[in-house]
Design an enzyme around this catalytic site. Sequence first.
Site, PDB file in Angstrom:
ATOM      1  N   SER A  27       2.867  48.441  76.978  1.00 45.86           N
ATOM      2  CA  SER A  27       3.428  46.963  76.657  1.00 45.86           C
ATOM      3  C   SER A  27       4.194  46.801  77.500  1.00 45.86           C
ATOM      4  O   SER A  27       5.000  47.792  78.135  1.00 45.86           O
ATOM      5  CB  SER A  27       3.957  46.900  75.334  1.00 45.86           C
ATOM      6  N   TYR A  53       9.423  50.210  68.867  1.00 49.51           N
ATOM      7  CA  TYR A  53       8.181  49.753  69.568  1.00 49.51           C
ATOM      8  C   TYR A  53       8.129  50.008  71.070  1.00 49.51           C
ATOM      9  O   TYR A  53       7.438  50.868  71.677  1.00 49.51           O
ATOM     10  CB  TYR A  53       7.552  48.659  69.296  1.00 49.51           C
ATOM     11  N   LYS A  97       6.436  53.014  73.453  1.00 54.52           N
ATOM     12  CA  LYS A  97       5.400  52.485  74.632  1.00 54.52           C
ATOM     13  C   LYS A  97       5.906  53.145  76.024  1.00 54.52           C
ATOM     14  O   LYS A  97       5.334  53.367  76.798  1.00 54.52           O
ATOM     15  CB  LYS A  97       5.251  50.972  74.562  1.00 54.52           C
TER      16      LYS A  97
HETATM   17  N1  LIG Z   1      -0.886  41.424  71.356  1.00 49.52           N
HETATM   18  C1  LIG Z   1       0.109  41.854  72.059  1.00 49.52           C
HETATM   19  O1  LIG Z   1       0.684  40.864  72.476  1.00 49.52           O
HETATM   20  C2  LIG Z   1       0.085  43.020  72.839  1.00 49.52           C
HETATM   21  C3  LIG Z   1       1.119  43.073  73.852  1.00 49.52           C
HETATM   22  C4  LIG Z   1       1.453  44.284  74.412  1.00 49.52           C
HETATM   23  C5  LIG Z   1       0.663  45.468  73.782  1.00 49.52           C
HETATM   24  N2  LIG Z   1       0.025  45.289  72.780  1.00 49.52           N
HETATM   25  C6  LIG Z   1      -0.875  46.516  72.325  1.00 49.52           C
HETATM   26  O2  LIG Z   1      -2.443  46.329  72.371  1.00 49.52           O
HETATM   27  C7  LIG Z   1      -2.923  47.103  71.586  1.00 49.52           C
HETATM   28  C8  LIG Z   1      -3.778  46.323  70.411  1.00 49.52           C
HETATM   29  O3  LIG Z   1      -2.960  45.356  69.897  1.00 49.52           O
HETATM   30  P1  LIG Z   1      -3.695  43.917  69.411  1.00 49.52           P
HETATM   31  O4  LIG Z   1      -2.635  42.785  69.856  1.00 49.52           O
HETATM   32  O5  LIG Z   1      -4.822  43.820  69.953  1.00 49.52           O
HETATM   33  O6  LIG Z   1      -3.785  44.134  67.999  1.00 49.52           O
HETATM   34  P2  LIG Z   1      -4.635  43.624  66.531  1.00 49.52           P
HETATM   35  O7  LIG Z   1      -5.287  42.277  67.226  1.00 49.52           O
HETATM   36  O8  LIG Z   1      -3.712  43.533  65.487  1.00 49.52           O
HETATM   37  O9  LIG Z   1      -5.722  44.926  66.633  1.00 49.52           O
HETATM   38  C9  LIG Z   1      -5.572  45.822  66.112  1.00 49.52           C
HETATM   39  C10 LIG Z   1      -6.698  46.774  65.923  1.00 49.52           C
HETATM   40  O10 LIG Z   1      -6.315  48.213  65.688  1.00 49.52           O
HETATM   41  C11 LIG Z   1      -6.853  48.576  64.369  1.00 49.52           C
HETATM   42  N3  LIG Z   1      -5.552  49.508  64.063  1.00 49.52           N
HETATM   43  C12 LIG Z   1      -4.384  49.264  63.617  1.00 49.52           C
HETATM   44  N4  LIG Z   1      -3.871  50.315  63.547  1.00 49.52           N
HETATM   45  C13 LIG Z   1      -4.608  51.274  63.265  1.00 49.52           C
HETATM   46  C14 LIG Z   1      -4.738  52.851  63.111  1.00 49.52           C
HETATM   47  N5  LIG Z   1      -3.508  53.273  62.688  1.00 49.52           N
HETATM   48  N6  LIG Z   1      -5.645  53.592  63.447  1.00 49.52           N
HETATM   49  C15 LIG Z   1      -6.782  52.988  63.783  1.00 49.52           C
HETATM   50  N7  LIG Z   1      -7.091  51.781  63.921  1.00 49.52           N
HETATM   51  C16 LIG Z   1      -6.047  50.660  63.737  1.00 49.52           C
HETATM   52  C17 LIG Z   1      -6.908  47.299  63.644  1.00 49.52           C
HETATM   53  O11 LIG Z   1      -7.958  47.488  62.737  1.00 49.52           O
HETATM   54  P3  LIG Z   1      -7.438  47.918  61.205  1.00 49.52           P
HETATM   55  O12 LIG Z   1      -6.356  47.224  60.721  1.00 49.52           O
HETATM   56  O13 LIG Z   1      -8.527  47.898  60.463  1.00 49.52           O
HETATM   57  O14 LIG Z   1      -7.015  49.315  61.581  1.00 49.52           O
HETATM   58  C18 LIG Z   1      -7.610  46.503  64.756  1.00 49.52           C
HETATM   59  O15 LIG Z   1      -8.791  46.537  65.164  1.00 49.52           O
HETATM   60  C19 LIG Z   1      -1.688  47.867  70.630  1.00 49.52           C
HETATM   61  O16 LIG Z   1      -1.543  49.042  71.259  1.00 49.52           O
HETATM   62  C20 LIG Z   1      -0.594  47.095  71.018  1.00 49.52           C
HETATM   63  O17 LIG Z   1       0.748  47.602  70.792  1.00 49.52           O
HETATM   64  C21 LIG Z   1      -0.356  43.930  72.287  1.00 49.52           C
END
Ligand SMILES: NC(=O)c1ccc[n+]([C@@H]2O[C@H](COP(=O)([O-])OP(=O)(O)OC[C@H]3O[C@@H](n4cnc5c(N)ncnc54)[C@H](OP(=O)(O)O)[C@@H]3O)[C@@H](O)[C@H]2O)c1
Length: 254
Positions: A146, A159, A163
């Site tokens: 991130s 967080y 990261k």
């Molecule tokens: N969105 C942003 O703005 C952003 C920015 C920078 C980095 N990121 C990074 O991108 C990655 C994905 O984020 P996202 O925004 O796509 O999140 P999201 O839309 O909330 O999706 C998260 C996914 O991970 C699963 N999950 C959550 N905790 C888990 C665990 N402990 N074990 C296995 N599966 C798990 C969730 O399903 P379940 O709930 O069923 O487990 C879901 O499929 C993360 O590493 C986040 O830190 C996101």
Amino acid sequence: MSTDLLGKSALVSGASRGIGYAVAAELLSRGANVLITARKPEPLEQAAAELRGSGHQGEVVALAGNSGDAEARAAAVQRAVTEFGSLDILINNTGINPVYGSLMEADLDAVRKIFDVNVVAALGYIQEAYKAWMGEHGGAVVNVASVAGLRSTGVIAAYGASKAALIRLTDELAWQLGPKIRVNAVAPGVVKTSFADALYSADEDAAAQVYPMKRLGAPEDVARLIAFLASDQAQWITGETVRVDGGLLSTGGI
Ligand SMILES: NC(=O)c1ccc[n+]([C@@H]2O[C@H](COP(=O)([O-])OP(=O)(O)OC[C@H]3O[C@@H](n4cnc5c(N)ncnc54)[C@H](OP(=O)(O)O)[C@@H]3O)[C@@H](O)[C@H]2O)c1
């Protein structure tokens, strides 16, 4: 349409929605077989059914499990190797952020959990993939970090520190695992998923204005970069963390 991942097999953790789902769809569209994980079985099965229905030729396997659980990680890696006959690509996408605000008031058990899922679990997945396939045959790993791992936010500090650790881990592993295995990371800005909802939904236009590209990220923006880093097109890139942030950090702010 590119078929540069034809015959390759991938595991994407946390892929029932958001960035992980978009990554699975992108890898599949380029010809890969894909195993996806998430904790909740029903949305995961639904995601797998949607991916299978997308008309691409690769196989899709879903296995529910918590990335923080060593047995679940081992089972997912084993399943990928058994079903597909290889595991060439590992995308450590799972990340959690239960702590907002002052670090002085942060619950240390919650902080520990952040590091466990965002850092230790990523390393655990890489160890399993190494043992089961990549140590002998090689492969490519992409860790989803991130921009919060590159610059302080003041808000999502624990967080961000996790990261930053994932980015450092990426660098260390690139050295230790070369030349057979490449290890890279991506550092997204705010991407429109349920995970980041609290960061933009009150006023999306205002949130987007601070970005030189004047919009927030879409999961597909990140997915295309991850697929490139996982592919042979990136065969001389390892230990790199690539920002995919609409230029956010170029402004000096976050
Ligand atoms: N969105 C942003 O703005 C952003 C920015 C920078 C980095 N990121 C990074 O991108 C990655 C994905 O984020 P996202 O925004 O796509 O999140 P999201 O839309 O909330 O999706 C998260 C996914 O991970 C699963 N999950 C959550 N905790 C888990 C665990 N402990 N074990 C296995 N599966 C798990 C969730 O399903 P379940 O709930 O069923 O487990 C879901 O499929 C993360 O590493 C986040 O830190 C996101």
